[in-house]
Design a protein around this motif. Structure first.
Motif, PDB file in Angstrom:
ATOM      1  N   LYS A  19       0.840  -1.204   0.000  1.00 49.65           N
ATOM      2  CA  LYS A  19       0.000   0.000   0.000  1.00 49.65           C
ATOM      3  C   LYS A  19       0.875   1.254   0.000  1.00 49.65           C
ATOM      4  O   LYS A  19       2.027   1.217   0.458  1.00 49.65           O
ATOM      5  CB  LYS A  19      -0.930   0.011   1.224  1.00 49.65           C
ATOM      6  N   ILE A  21       0.311   5.579   0.989  1.00 43.99           N
ATOM      7  CA  ILE A  21      -0.586   6.692   1.311  1.00 43.99           C
ATOM      8  C   ILE A  21      -0.381   7.718   0.208  1.00 43.99           C
ATOM      9  O   ILE A  21       0.740   8.188  -0.011  1.00 43.99           O
ATOM     10  CB  ILE A  21      -0.280   7.294   2.698  1.00 43.99           C
ATOM     11  N   GLU A  25      -1.131  11.970   4.753  1.00 42.64           N
ATOM     12  CA  GLU A  25      -0.390  11.482   5.911  1.00 42.64           C
ATOM     13  C   GLU A  25      -0.113  12.640   6.880  1.00 42.64           C
ATOM     14  O   GLU A  25      -0.086  13.811   6.483  1.00 42.64           O
ATOM     15  CB  GLU A  25       0.916  10.775   5.528  1.00 42.64           C
ATOM     16  N   VAL A  29      -3.672  12.297  11.391  1.00 42.43           N
ATOM     17  CA  VAL A  29      -3.564  12.090  12.838  1.00 42.43           C
ATOM     18  C   VAL A  29      -4.372  13.166  13.582  1.00 42.43           C
ATOM     19  O   VAL A  29      -4.841  12.963  14.688  1.00 42.43           O
ATOM     20  CB  VAL A  29      -2.062  12.136  13.258  1.00 42.43           C
ATOM     21  N   GLY A 124       7.381   1.761   4.862  1.00 42.73           N
ATOM     22  CA  GLY A 124       6.075   2.426   4.818  1.00 42.73           C
ATOM     23  C   GLY A 124       5.163   1.898   3.720  1.00 42.73           C
ATOM     24  O   GLY A 124       4.169   2.545   3.376  1.00 42.73           O
ATOM     25  N   ARG A 209      13.524   5.370   9.874  1.00 46.80           N
ATOM     26  CA  ARG A 209      12.871   6.497  10.543  1.00 46.80           C
ATOM     27  C   ARG A 209      11.894   5.939  11.553  1.00 46.80           C
ATOM     28  O   ARG A 209      11.489   4.789  11.461  1.00 46.80           O
ATOM     29  CB  ARG A 209      12.151   7.397   9.546  1.00 46.80           C
ATOM     30  N   THR A 211       8.187   6.429  12.833  1.00 46.19           N
ATOM     31  CA  THR A 211       6.903   7.093  12.567  1.00 46.19           C
ATOM     32  C   THR A 211       6.446   7.842  13.818  1.00 46.19           C
ATOM     33  O   THR A 211       5.988   8.995  13.736  1.00 46.19           O
ATOM     34  CB  THR A 211       5.846   6.046  12.140  1.00 46.19           C
ATOM     35  N   ALA A 296       5.228   8.276   6.715  1.00 46.75           N
ATOM     36  CA  ALA A 296       5.715   9.150   7.778  1.00 46.75           C
ATOM     37  C   ALA A 296       6.782  10.144   7.325  1.00 46.75           C
ATOM     38  O   ALA A 296       6.961  11.202   7.918  1.00 46.75           O
ATOM     39  CB  ALA A 296       6.254   8.307   8.920  1.00 46.75           C
TER      40      ALA A 296
HETATM   41  O1  PMV Z   1       4.884   5.192   7.624  1.00 43.46           O
HETATM   42  P1  PMV Z   1       3.513   4.756   7.327  1.00 43.46           P
HETATM   43  O2  PMV Z   1       3.247   4.424   5.894  1.00 43.46           O
HETATM   44  O3  PMV Z   1       3.006   3.679   8.251  1.00 43.46           O
HETATM   45  O4  PMV Z   1       2.558   6.010   7.518  1.00 43.46           O
HETATM   46  C1  PMV Z   1       2.417   6.749   8.683  1.00 43.46           C
HETATM   47  C2  PMV Z   1       1.312   7.731   8.418  1.00 43.46           C
HETATM   48  C3  PMV Z   1       1.152   8.812   9.468  1.00 43.46           C
HETATM   49  O5  PMV Z   1       0.051   9.600   9.031  1.00 43.46           O
HETATM   50  C4  PMV Z   1       2.380   9.687   9.539  1.00 43.46           C
HETATM   51  C5  PMV Z   1       0.865   8.254  10.847  1.00 43.46           C
HETATM   52  C6  PMV Z   1      -0.502   7.632  11.027  1.00 43.46           C
HETATM   53  O6  PMV Z   1      -0.672   6.925  12.041  1.00 43.46           O
HETATM   54  O7  PMV Z   1      -1.423   7.857  10.223  1.00 43.46           O
END
Ligand code: PMV
Length: 339
Positions: A19, A21, A25, A29, A124, A209, A211, A296
């Motif tokens: 997947k 995003i 992102e 939150v 991610g 990194r 998150t 993230a």
């Molecule tokens: O790193 P990923 O793909 O798991 O995305 C984190 C997305 C954030 O919006 C930064 C955190 C969240 O919990 O939604």
């Protein structure tokens, strides 16, 4: 009803996508919407099952160089959330097995599951949710001869909880169901069908990194500069709504432009990285319709939108020449499937 007496197939096999995003992102939150889409890099799980007096499971992951056997006792403890000593990276898969047995009312079963994946780990792209999803799909296809993606989604969420603590549920939803998921924190995710397979180029910075740290940095910035940051969140909210329409209409130019704006805002929120920005510019200069960090940030992956597969390949070559770990894939409506 027990399915063990009507095993149609002693083997089961399923694949599941990764997947990304696409929009929203970080601001998600803080209550704004986000869009995640299924990416056709896939994990694959194959299982062989046989009747046994008590459940047992061996999980083999050649990619991770792991082979772990779970005894009945260990599976029971995992199923009761009572296993707190010596956790292994494959516990989420064993937990999924426990939940499959529970949900299909199956008692004794010895299973050997082999998992394989082309999804980079820790970048991610939903690698853990994809592997959990394809594993659940393989178990269910061995037991029932078919899979129900909503049931797979529900069981894979149990694995995600073990992996991530309190996941939002967006990863296992988009990975099990495919297509796009429009998501607002605290509300049921909405799944929609993409109107076409959309070509993406992904460049993995391979920079690790956290998150949690990046999310808390954004929260701290929001606290220091509430008005300015609220404008940015509102702007992302608008991008998400427009992005949804562009995706449903397959308007790639609009989509690319919105990706560029979203990246600029994520940069302003302090979650980009010089290497992500470099890859974004290489992709744009190579003809991408738009490019942004995904997830993230602070490392992880950059995604770039190409007008077709040939352009995607050219952008990928430019990134590889610049030293990036880059590859192409397409956004897809295909979620978990038997193989
Ligand atoms: O790193 P990923 O793909 O798991 O995305 C984190 C997305 C954030 O919006 C930064 C955190 C969240 O919990 O939604």
């Amino acid at each position: 009803m027990s399915h063990i007496n009507k095993l149609l197939d002693m083997n089961g096999c399923a694949t599941a996508p990764a997947k990304v995003i696409l929009f929203g992102e970080h601001s998600v939150v803080h209550g704004t919407p986000a869009i995640a889409v299924a990416l056709n890099l896939r994990s694959r799980a194959h299982v062989q099952v046989e009747k046994s007096d008590s459940p047992q499971l061996t999980v083999k992951s050649p990619v991770m160089g792991l082979e772990i056997s779970f005894s009945s006792e260990r599976l029971n403890a995992l199923g009761r959330s009572a296993l707190d000593t010596n956790p292994t990276p494959l516990d989420p898969i064993a937990l999924a097995f426990c939940h499959v047995l529970r949900s299909t009312k199956t008692k004794g079963l010895r299973a050997t599951l082999t998992i394989d994946s082309e999804i980079p780990i820790g970048a991610g792209l939903g690698s853990s949710a994809s592997v959990a999803t394809s594993s659940v799909g393989a178990f269910l296809s061995a037991l029932n001869g078919e899979i129900d993606s909503l049931q797979v989604r529900e069981i894979a969420f149990k694995s995600e909880e073990l992996t991530h603590g309190k996941p939002s549920g967006i990863d296992n939803t988009v990975i099990a169901l495919g297509g796009l998921v429009y998501f607002i924190k605290g509300q049921a995710p909405e799944r929609k069908e993409l109107s076409a397979e959309i070509p993406l180029v992904i460049a993995n910075t391979q920079i690790p990194r956290s998150t949690a740290t990046l999310v808390s940095n954004v929260a701290a910035l929001f606290k220091r500069k509430p008005k300015a940051i609220q404008y940015l969140f509102d702007s992302i909210s608008d991008i998400v709504e427009q992005g949804l329409q562009a995706l449903l209409k397959n308007d790639l130019e609009d989509l690319g432009e919105l990706m560029d704006i979203n990246h600029g805002i994520l940069h302003a929120l302090g979650v980009s990285h010089p290497l992500l920005d470099r890859y974004v510019w290489i992709a744009r200069e190579g003809g991408a319709l738009g490019a942004k960090l995904t997830g993230a940030g602070g490392g992880g992956c950059m995604i770039a939108l190409a007008e077709d597969a040939q352009h995607a390949d050219e952008i990928k070559q430019d990134l590889i020449k610049a030293g990036a770990d880059a590859f192409t894939s397409v956004l897809t409506n295909k979620g978990v499937e038997t193989c």
